[in-house]
Scaffold this motif. Sequence first.
Motif, short mmCIF file in Angstrom:
data_model
loop_
_atom_site.label_atom_id
_atom_site.label_comp_id
_atom_site.label_asym_id
_atom_site.label_seq_id
_atom_site.Cartn_x
_atom_site.Cartn_y
_atom_site.Cartn_z
N HIS A 242 0.87 -1.17 0.00
CA HIS A 242 0.00 0.00 0.00
C HIS A 242 0.91 1.23 0.00
N LEU A 243 0.94 1.95 -1.13
CA LEU A 243 1.95 2.99 -1.34
C LEU A 243 1.33 4.31 -1.77
N PRO A 244 1.96 5.43 -1.42
CA PRO A 244 1.54 6.70 -2.01
C PRO A 244 1.68 6.64 -3.53
N VAL A 245 0.75 7.26 -4.23
CA VAL A 245 0.76 7.22 -5.69
C VAL A 245 2.09 7.74 -6.23
N TYR A 246 2.62 8.82 -5.65
CA TYR A 246 3.85 9.38 -6.21
C TYR A 246 5.07 8.48 -5.98
N ILE A 247 4.97 7.54 -5.04
CA ILE A 247 6.04 6.56 -4.86
C ILE A 247 5.90 5.42 -5.87
N ALA A 248 4.68 4.98 -6.09
CA ALA A 248 4.45 3.81 -6.94
C ALA A 248 4.48 4.14 -8.43
N GLU A 249 4.11 5.37 -8.79
CA GLU A 249 3.89 5.70 -10.20
C GLU A 249 5.07 5.41 -11.12
N PRO A 250 6.32 5.78 -10.78
CA PRO A 250 7.43 5.48 -11.69
C PRO A 250 7.57 3.98 -11.98
N ALA A 251 7.39 3.13 -10.97
CA ALA A 251 7.50 1.69 -11.17
C ALA A 251 6.30 1.15 -11.96
N ILE A 252 5.13 1.76 -11.78
CA ILE A 252 3.95 1.35 -12.56
C ILE A 252 4.17 1.67 -14.03
N LYS A 253 4.72 2.84 -14.32
CA LYS A 253 4.89 3.28 -15.71
C LYS A 253 5.78 2.34 -16.52
N ILE A 254 6.78 1.75 -15.87
CA ILE A 254 7.69 0.87 -16.61
C ILE A 254 7.35 -0.61 -16.40
N GLY A 255 6.19 -0.88 -15.80
CA GLY A 255 5.69 -2.24 -15.72
C GLY A 255 6.26 -3.10 -14.62
N LEU A 256 6.97 -2.52 -13.66
CA LEU A 256 7.53 -3.34 -12.58
C LEU A 256 6.46 -3.80 -11.60
N ILE A 257 5.43 -2.99 -11.41
CA ILE A 257 4.30 -3.35 -10.55
C ILE A 257 3.01 -2.89 -11.22
N GLN A 258 1.90 -3.47 -10.77
CA GLN A 258 0.59 -3.11 -11.31
C GLN A 258 -0.36 -2.77 -10.17
N PRO A 259 -1.20 -1.76 -10.37
CA PRO A 259 -2.16 -1.40 -9.32
C PRO A 259 -3.38 -2.30 -9.35
N VAL A 260 -3.96 -2.53 -8.18
CA VAL A 260 -5.21 -3.28 -8.05
C VAL A 260 -6.12 -2.52 -7.08
#
Length: 304
Positions: free
Chosen positions: A238-256
Amino acid sequence: MESLTGLNAFVHAAELRSYVGAARVLGISSSAVAKSVARLEDDLGVRLFHRTTRSIGLTEEGAVFYEHCKRILDDFNDARAMISASRVRPKGRLRISVPHIVGHNLLMPLLPAFLQQFPEIELDIDFEDRVVDLIGEGIDVAVRSGELADTRLIGHRLGEQHFVVCGSNNYFERYSRPETPADLIRHVCIHFKYPSSGRLAPWSFRSPHTSLSLPESLIFSNTNAGLRAAIDGLGLAHLPVYIAEPAIKIGLIQPVLTKFMVPRGSLSLIWPSNRHLSPKVRTFVDFVITELRANPAIFEAKAV
């Protein structure tokens, strides 16, 4: 000016209920503060403080005098700051307090441009997750989450804090994707622990999912460690959006579970309530606000 010095010592002692605290903020000795207050009492012919061995408190006359003195000093500081701002380039030491996660991920990227533009400002930055007493500890400006309760402070709201639950492709190959927050009881959950209290941060789900008892599979007192664990497939974080967003953009993690998320509190810049900011504080506040407004995704919910 000697009278203003005495009034300044009295106002700080009244606000901090301590000669030692006032002396620390003013950069003088506690005996000098005590002498200034004693001279005021002699001139006025009244006692301004009740004194004990541990603290001081305003008398009835002292409380009335404090309100008038505070207005006088505010007017004087307003006039001095306006004159200074019109002829002096911002300079001097600026003490800043910021939570670890905000400091590392939002403030640090801004510093190169700030220092290049204002090289005469010296930054002294404390990374603190506790609630700092700005006046008592001599802090010029701070970043704080939640509501502002201290009437001695004013601030500017930067935006709401949005969160997202994330996992890696590797994790989702081993576990089914949760469809609702209740499904998390069958998942590996990565929690953030507040270093100052040891309390686990709640996950930001909308009602009726606010009181779930989630598995405490992994617990970190560092948000970036939680992100790393999610990227490595160790669980859902469970992460702040601004922490997770860079990793989401390059496909390292996905939001649910994004449709179940709600913001949790807000972030604000705060400073002691002098009505006119010093040039160095105003410069820093304006710079941070401008830079963060240029990246509005920091304070937006993550949608899929």
